[in-house]
Design a protein around this motif. Structure first.
Motif, short mmCIF file in Angstrom:
data_model
loop_
_atom_site.label_atom_id
_atom_site.label_comp_id
_atom_site.label_asym_id
_atom_site.label_seq_id
_atom_site.Cartn_x
_atom_site.Cartn_y
_atom_site.Cartn_z
N SER A 90 0.87 -1.22 -0.11
CA SER A 90 -0.02 0.10 -0.14
C SER A 90 0.99 1.18 0.09
O SER A 90 1.92 1.23 0.39
N PHE A 91 0.45 2.22 -0.55
CA PHE A 91 1.25 3.64 -0.51
C PHE A 91 0.42 4.73 -0.85
O PHE A 91 -0.69 4.80 -1.40
N THR A 92 0.75 5.61 0.11
CA THR A 92 0.15 6.94 -0.05
C THR A 92 0.93 8.02 -0.21
O THR A 92 2.03 7.95 0.29
N LEU A 93 0.70 8.99 -1.06
CA LEU A 93 1.63 10.10 -1.57
C LEU A 93 2.08 10.96 0.02
O LEU A 93 1.13 11.03 0.80
N PRO A 94 3.31 11.16 0.09
CA PRO A 94 3.80 12.02 1.25
C PRO A 94 3.03 13.32 1.61
O PRO A 94 2.73 13.85 0.49
N VAL A 95 2.49 13.67 2.79
CA VAL A 95 1.95 14.82 3.08
C VAL A 95 2.55 15.48 4.36
O VAL A 95 3.31 14.85 5.09
N GLY A 96 2.36 17.02 4.75
CA GLY A 96 2.63 17.38 5.71
C GLY A 96 4.41 17.21 5.96
O GLY A 96 5.12 17.48 4.87
N LEU A 97 4.87 16.83 6.97
CA LEU A 97 6.23 16.64 7.32
C LEU A 97 6.81 15.79 6.29
O LEU A 97 8.02 16.00 5.91
N SER A 98 6.23 14.49 5.94
CA SER A 98 6.73 13.45 4.93
C SER A 98 6.89 14.24 3.63
O SER A 98 8.20 14.00 3.00
N LEU A 99 6.18 15.17 3.34
CA LEU A 99 6.25 15.78 2.01
C LEU A 99 7.66 16.99 2.13
O LEU A 99 8.37 16.85 1.21
N PHE A 100 7.68 17.41 3.30
CA PHE A 100 8.87 18.31 3.50
C PHE A 100 10.23 17.69 3.32
O PHE A 100 11.08 18.03 2.70
N VAL A 101 10.26 16.51 4.04
CA VAL A 101 11.46 15.60 4.03
C VAL A 101 11.80 15.18 2.74
O VAL A 101 12.99 14.99 2.10
N ALA A 102 10.60 14.72 2.17
CA ALA A 102 10.87 14.20 0.40
C ALA A 102 11.59 15.31 -0.22
O ALA A 102 12.36 15.14 -1.11
N ALA A 103 10.92 16.73 0.02
CA ALA A 103 11.44 17.90 -0.99
C ALA A 103 13.09 18.12 -0.56
O ALA A 103 13.88 18.17 -1.19
N ILE A 104 13.32 18.11 0.71
CA ILE A 104 14.69 18.22 1.21
C ILE A 104 15.47 17.30 0.53
O ILE A 104 16.93 17.23 0.13
N ALA A 105 15.12 15.89 0.53
CA ALA A 105 15.87 14.78 0.18
C ALA A 105 16.02 15.16 -1.38
O ALA A 105 17.26 14.85 -1.99
N ALA A 106 15.12 15.32 -2.02
CA ALA A 106 15.28 15.73 -3.55
C ALA A 106 16.39 16.62 -3.74
O ALA A 106 17.13 16.74 -4.57
#
Length: 439
Positions: A132-148
């Protein structure tokens, strides 16, 4: 000594200089391909064998196995050794584990790659039905952006190799390291009078200890990436895994919440489900009964409160509306009709009577609806076309087509924009003409 002198003093051996670009590219390609293949093997293997995997752990440990450990121990990865280059400390000291870890994970972007890799693996797993997979939101989305961002920065940091006099990329600048050609030391003829055999033995033992520590570290890291996913998927014998989520402590918390609000359907349902999973079916049934009793008591209390408030002020439209709505939801149509009729008689205005007639029609009480709507039209100084339209609908449903036709025609005279009423009129006219056509 100025900065330029410092750089010259601590630069690689002038005989060798920085490693050529070609071998560095080839070594980086080999190492990157190996890390990707090993990580993929660990992830796929864990998924096939255990039904789940930890992509972040797999990629992270693979980088430790293939890059960090050999660089710390020997100054070169397998790819670097294959193409004759090595990593050296810029200040001449031994390579430090923390600096190498920082160089590989942040400077070269492997840690954010590992994080983004988990998102990619999760997305692929959801597409294939394996996860199962859900798009990152909130803090997870911020971490994903920093990682990218770090991945892009690390990629662009390789360009610095082309412009730096010592061939250092961003990762080397961060860790104070240099990539140099591997030194070819010629064989040394040992003079027993010059070199102490004990020193030679001590050097040999140090190499053996370093090799042993390297092998042990590699095996431990391999054990982590191979052994952790099965351990996490392992079920304890004799224990239903569902009971872990419905422990006695959790049930006690739900019972406290239920005691505070027994009329709450959400809390009651959650507690009943937890008790049933735990096999406590009698307690679950008791909770259902207590909840139903609490709901019934709350309804009675609400009805009593609304009736009492309406008795204190029989003209309060808001209280009257809430009481009628409550009785309607309880499917107590007769009680609601009595309350509505009593209010209409007290109020006496044609607007309220018209609303009562429409309310009756919408509940299929068409006989009463026709009476109330006709009376409202008669009492109203300027009855609307909509009011005549509802009268026509009630008469139509009673089969009184002539009355319905007259009401629809009057409605359109007052309001020609009633398009639906025009359609109702056409239907009634067709029904009236049908017997004549059959004759």
């Amino acid at each position: 000594m100025d900065v330029k002198d410092f750089d010259l003093e601590h630069s690689p051996d002038p005989a060798t200089g920085p490693a050529p670009l070609g071998p560095r590219i080839l070594a980086g390609t080999v190492d990157t391909a190996a890390i990707i293949l090993l990580s993929t093997a660990f992830i796929v293997g864990a998924t096939v064998l255990t039904g789940g995997s930890l992509p972040l752990l797999a990629i992270f440990v693979t980088v430790l196995i293939w890059s960090v450990a050999p660089l710390t121990a020997f100054g070169a990865t397998a790819g670097m050794a294959l193409f004759g280059i090595r990593l050296a400390s810029r200040d001449g000291d031994r390579l430090d584990l923390l600096e190498i870890l920082f160089r590989e994970m942040i400077g070269r972007g492997w840690f954010p790659v590992a994080y983004l890799g988990t998102l990619i693996v999760g997305f692929v797993g959801s597409v294939t039905g394996r996860a199962s997979f859900t798009l990152p939101v909130g803090l997870s989305l911020f971490v994903a952006a920093i990682a990218a961002f770090i991945v892009v920065l690390a990629t662009l940091g390789h360009i610095n190799i082309l412009t730096d006099a010592q061939g250092r990329g961003l990762a080397d600048l961060m860790a104070k390291t240099l990539v140099t050609p591997r030194r070819r030391t010629p064989p040394v003829v040992i003079d027993p009078e010059v070199e102490d055999p004990l020193d030679r033995e001590w050097a040999r033992m140090r190499r053996v200890r370093r090799l042993r520590a390297f092998v042990v570290a590699e095996l431990l890291l391999l054990g982590v990436v191979v052994g952790v996913p099965p351990l996490m998927a392992m079920e304890l014998p004799g224990i239903d895994p569902r009971s872990i989520d419905t422990s006695a402590l959790e049930i006690e918390g739900l019972q406290r919440r239920f005691s505070a609000n027994q009329a709450s359907a959400a809390v009651a349902d959650e507690l009943v489900e937890a008790l049933e999973i735990a096999g406590r079916f009698e307690e679950a049934q008791e909770i259902r009964e207590r909840h139903e009793a609490a709901v019934a008591a709350a309804r009675q209390k609400r009805e009593a409160f609304l009736r009492s408030a309406l008795e204190r002020d029989p003209t309060d439209w808001e209280v009257f509306s809430l009481l009628v709505e409550f009785l309607d939801e309880e499917e107590r149509l007769e009680d609601a009709r009595e309350v509505y009729a009593a209010y209409v008689e007290r109020d006496g205005t044609p607007e309220v009577r018209a609303g009562y007639g429409i309310w009756l029609y919408r509940r299929d009480l068409n006989e009463e609806a026709v009476v109330e709507l006709e009376r409202a039209i008669a009492e109203h100084e300027q009855p609307s076309g909509r009011l005549h339209a509802f009268l026509g609908l009630a008469a139509r449903d009673l089969g009184r087509l002539e009355e319905a036709k007259a009401a629809f025609e009057r409605a359109l005279e007052l309001d020609p924009e009633l398009d639906r009423t025009r359609g109702y009129l056409a239907e009634v006219e067709a029904a009236l003409a049908a017997p004549l056509t059959e004759e």
